[in-house]
Design an enzyme around this catalytic site. Structure first.
Site, PDB file in Angstrom:
ATOM      1  N   CYS A   2      -5.489  -2.136   8.630  1.00 45.18           N
ATOM      2  CA  CYS A   2      -6.545  -1.122   8.720  1.00 45.18           C
ATOM      3  C   CYS A   2      -7.919  -1.620   8.300  1.00 45.18           C
ATOM      4  O   CYS A   2      -8.932  -1.121   8.786  1.00 45.18           O
ATOM      5  CB  CYS A   2      -6.155   0.126   7.928  1.00 45.18           C
ATOM      6  SG  CYS A   2      -6.116  -0.112   6.123  1.00 45.18           S
ATOM      7  N   CYS A  23       0.818  -1.214   0.000  1.00 48.97           N
ATOM      8  CA  CYS A  23       0.000   0.000   0.000  1.00 48.97           C
ATOM      9  C   CYS A  23       0.852   1.264   0.000  1.00 48.97           C
ATOM     10  O   CYS A  23       0.558   2.220  -0.711  1.00 48.97           O
ATOM     11  CB  CYS A  23      -0.939  -0.007   1.206  1.00 48.97           C
ATOM     12  SG  CYS A  23      -2.049   1.414   1.284  1.00 48.97           S
TER      13      CYS A  23
END
Length: 280
Positions: free
Chosen positions: A186, A89
């Site tokens: 997350c 990411c």
């Protein structure tokens, strides 16, 4: 006035402190919040930026995140590998977005609240260094960044400790504005990724054999996606001794268990190395 800096503000104390430090040092700070999942972090980030008097925008990255990170996460487990979504990411979503968006904000640099440092060599190459706080160092999550990304990146917390950052948060009055910190992935709620896997894959989970290193069948697993190399807990096998996942064989839909020494290896193969210190 120093050059403008585009700062990724997530709603937590780290990114808020990073933005504050940059503003105090004379930079023109522009904040961006990338929305990957829900609204909680976005709301906190907006309140923090209003409090600090920083320009703030929100970018809806949910589709990009789903296609590039969540899909990768699920596919890697189905291949018998353990993914690291944060590393992926940072390079292809967070920093790619920051770097491409910075010019439109008249910003010559980008920044985040990571605990890491950058050292620039005389020849212009940028080296990634560990953060000064050994207990919070996050350079590991940034190892895949390209030279183009590293050379315009700034990590204001690189020489700070977590306690110093918390103190900064109290001093600037954002303690009641920040979102709760999480050490987990997350997009995964709780401490286990299994519910997320079951929710996303569901009936596509395929049961198969759990075997020992000698080939003896010890039991049945729900799906190889729920196992990772080195795993000890949650195996559902009573072996009378500690057992670990030592191999996952997707072609046979099999999970292999062994003792601790069976999980050790003298060599391994790796792909996708990023030689930060020198050209490929």
């Amino acid at each position: 006035m120093s050059e403008g800096v585009l700062v990724a503000v997530s709603g937590g104390v780290d990114s808020a402190a990073a933005a504050c430090l940059l503003k105090e040092s004379g930079h023109e700070v522009v904040a961006v919040t990338m929305q990957f999942t829900g609204e909680t972090e976005t709301t906190s980030a907006r309140r923090i930026c209003e409090h600090l008097g920083i320009e703030h925008t929100v970018m809806d990255m949910r589709s990009v995140f789903e296609q590039n990170i969540v899909k990768y996460f699920l596919e890697e487990y189905s291949r018998g590998r353990t993914p690291n979504p944060c590393v992926r990411c940072n390079r292809i979503v967070k920093f790619a977005t920051l770097c491409s968006h910075a010019p439109s904000c008249d910003c010559g640099a980008v920044a985040t609240g990571h605990y890491a440092r950058i050292e620039k060599e005389p020849g212009g190459r940028c080296l990634l260094k560990r953060g000064s706080d050994a207990g919070k160092d996050q350079s590991y999550f940034l190892w895949a960044l390209s030279q183009d990304q590293l050379c315009i990146a700034d990590f204001p917390l690189g020489d700070k400790t977590k306690e110093e950052v918390r103190r900064i948060g109290k001093e600037i009055g954002i303690s009641d504005l920040i979102a709760p910190e999480s050490q987990n992935i997350c997009f995964v709620k709780g401490s286990s990724y299994h519910p997320f896997i079951r929710d996303r894959i569901g009936c596509d989970l395929t049961p198969g054999p759990i075997r020992d290193t000698g080939g003896k069948v010890l039991g049945t697993h729900e799906g190889i996606e729920l196992y990772t190399i080195g795993q000890r807990r949650g195996l559902g096998i009573a072996g009378g001794r500690p057992l670990y996942v030592v191999d996952i064989i997707p072609s046979e839909n099999a999970v292999i268990l062994g003792e601790r020494q069976d999980a050790m290896t003298a060599r391994f193969s790796a792909t996708g190395a990023n030689w930060i210190a020198f050209s490929d």
